[in-house]
Design an enzyme around this catalytic site. Sequence first.
Site, PDB file in Angstrom:
ATOM      1  N   TYR A  33      60.281 -29.614 -59.461  1.00  0.00           N
ATOM      2  CA  TYR A  33      60.879 -28.847 -58.356  1.00  0.00           C
ATOM      3  C   TYR A  33      62.403 -28.805 -58.510  1.00  0.00           C
ATOM      4  CZ  TYR A  33      62.418 -28.155 -53.451  1.00  0.00           C
ATOM      5  OH  TYR A  33      63.042 -27.725 -52.305  1.00  0.00           O
ATOM      6  N   SER A  47      68.430 -27.164 -53.609  1.00  0.00           N
ATOM      7  CA  SER A  47      67.989 -28.423 -52.999  1.00  0.00           C
ATOM      8  C   SER A  47      68.769 -29.615 -53.539  1.00  0.00           C
ATOM      9  CB  SER A  47      66.501 -28.623 -53.312  1.00  0.00           C
ATOM     10  OG  SER A  47      66.095 -29.930 -52.966  1.00  0.00           O
ATOM     11  N   ASN A  48      68.841 -30.637 -52.711  1.00  0.00           N
ATOM     12  CA  ASN A  48      69.432 -31.914 -53.159  1.00  0.00           C
ATOM     13  C   ASN A  48      68.678 -32.465 -54.371  1.00  0.00           C
ATOM     14  OD1 ASN A  48      67.637 -34.442 -52.234  1.00  0.00           O
ATOM     15  ND2 ASN A  48      67.396 -32.861 -50.688  1.00  0.00           N
ATOM     16  N   ASP A  62      57.967 -11.849 -46.867  1.00  0.00           N
ATOM     17  CA  ASP A  62      57.178 -13.074 -47.027  1.00  0.00           C
ATOM     18  C   ASP A  62      55.830 -12.708 -47.643  1.00  0.00           C
ATOM     19  OD1 ASP A  62      57.651 -16.084 -45.592  1.00  0.00           O
ATOM     20  OD2 ASP A  62      55.625 -15.663 -46.332  1.00  0.00           O
ATOM     21  N   ARG A  97      66.639 -42.406 -44.288  1.00  0.00           N
ATOM     22  CA  ARG A  97      67.333 -41.563 -45.270  1.00  0.00           C
ATOM     23  C   ARG A  97      67.944 -40.320 -44.610  1.00  0.00           C
ATOM     24  NH1 ARG A  97      65.203 -37.110 -48.418  1.00  0.00           N
ATOM     25  NH2 ARG A  97      66.604 -36.686 -50.174  1.00  0.00           N
TER      26      ARG A  97
HETATM   27  C1  15L Z   1      63.636 -30.550 -50.243  1.00  0.00           C
HETATM   28  O1  15L Z   1      64.254 -29.825 -51.003  1.00  0.00           O
HETATM   29  C2  15L Z   1      62.212 -30.295 -49.915  1.00  0.00           C
HETATM   30  O2  15L Z   1      61.914 -28.923 -49.880  1.00  0.00           O
HETATM   31  C3  15L Z   1      61.778 -30.963 -48.648  1.00  0.00           C
HETATM   32  O3  15L Z   1      60.369 -30.980 -48.669  1.00  0.00           O
HETATM   33  C4  15L Z   1      62.334 -32.382 -48.509  1.00  0.00           C
HETATM   34  O4  15L Z   1      61.798 -33.203 -49.516  1.00  0.00           O
HETATM   35  C5  15L Z   1      63.837 -32.362 -48.639  1.00  0.00           C
HETATM   36  O5  15L Z   1      64.222 -31.723 -49.834  1.00  0.00           O
HETATM   37  C6  15L Z   1      64.434 -33.766 -48.608  1.00  0.00           C
HETATM   38  O6  15L Z   1      64.996 -34.214 -49.612  1.00  0.00           O
HETATM   39  O7  15L Z   1      64.325 -34.402 -47.553  1.00  0.00           O
END
Ligand code: 15L
Length: 266
Positions: A138, A109-110, A31, A176
């Site tokens: 992002y 990530s989504n 880290d 959500r």
């Molecule tokens: C993510 O990828 C983010 O890192 C987090 O901060 C949230 O926004 C999450 O997705 C989400 O979609 O709830």
Amino acid sequence: MRVLVTGAAGSIGRVVTVGLADRGHEVVALDLVPPPEGYQGAWHTADCADRDAVAAVFGAEQLDAVVHLAGVPGEEDLPTEITSHVITTAALLDAMVAHGVGRIVYASSNHAVGRTPRAGLDDGLLTTDVRPRPDTFYGTAKVAAEGLLSLYADRYAVDAVACRIGSFLEEPQVRRNLATWLSHDDCVRMVEASLTAPAPGFHVLYGISRNTRAWWDLEPGRAIGYDPQDDAEAWADRLPDRPEDDVENSVVGGPFPGESFYRPAL
Ligand code: 15L
């Protein structure tokens, strides 16, 4: 397994380091910040965007796999996002190839597909064979990092599992999350399955719990042994309706596609 966990001090990292150790794995933590007081175990304080620092960690440790969780968790300018998600992944992949480490589990990530409208989804579920449709810089950087994993899987036969995480939270907080929640325990299950599945090659899955109202297909996770146990539905009666719920629930990325996130890339 001896596993390098990047972003070990972060919210997901803290849960995954403990969870993997509890399941008998040896964790080597990495880290930007030093270990929390009293932390037992190997810890490297370094920036994984710094390829020399990453190479030094691989030179010092015997590793079987990498779990790459480090990175800014939300929207910044494009160069910051590219450094945080793509350059770090590149530094780790190069070190893996140089040291014969054959497996990486990546916290995607989504938001790599966050601009996908929910209307018109077959069965209401988004699969992994759709086009990347990021909702932010992002999400764009997550797509690019997934591309890099795919490239290294093809070039060097690295096994690379990209987990498109929904909402990693102790408990669902907004409506959500009834669809997007990933519980702490399921996150550890997902990471362990991704680490131990036989020869997944390049594989993408959605990292959510077995939510009754899920928006994402769990089959790609199940195909490599991720068997989620928790369901956000238990919170359904406790979460208040908010005016922003309709907009947040119209695309899979929730609030991220909204205009408040619009800014110049550079
Ligand atoms: C993510 O990828 C983010 O890192 C987090 O901060 C949230 O926004 C999450 O997705 C989400 O979609 O709830």
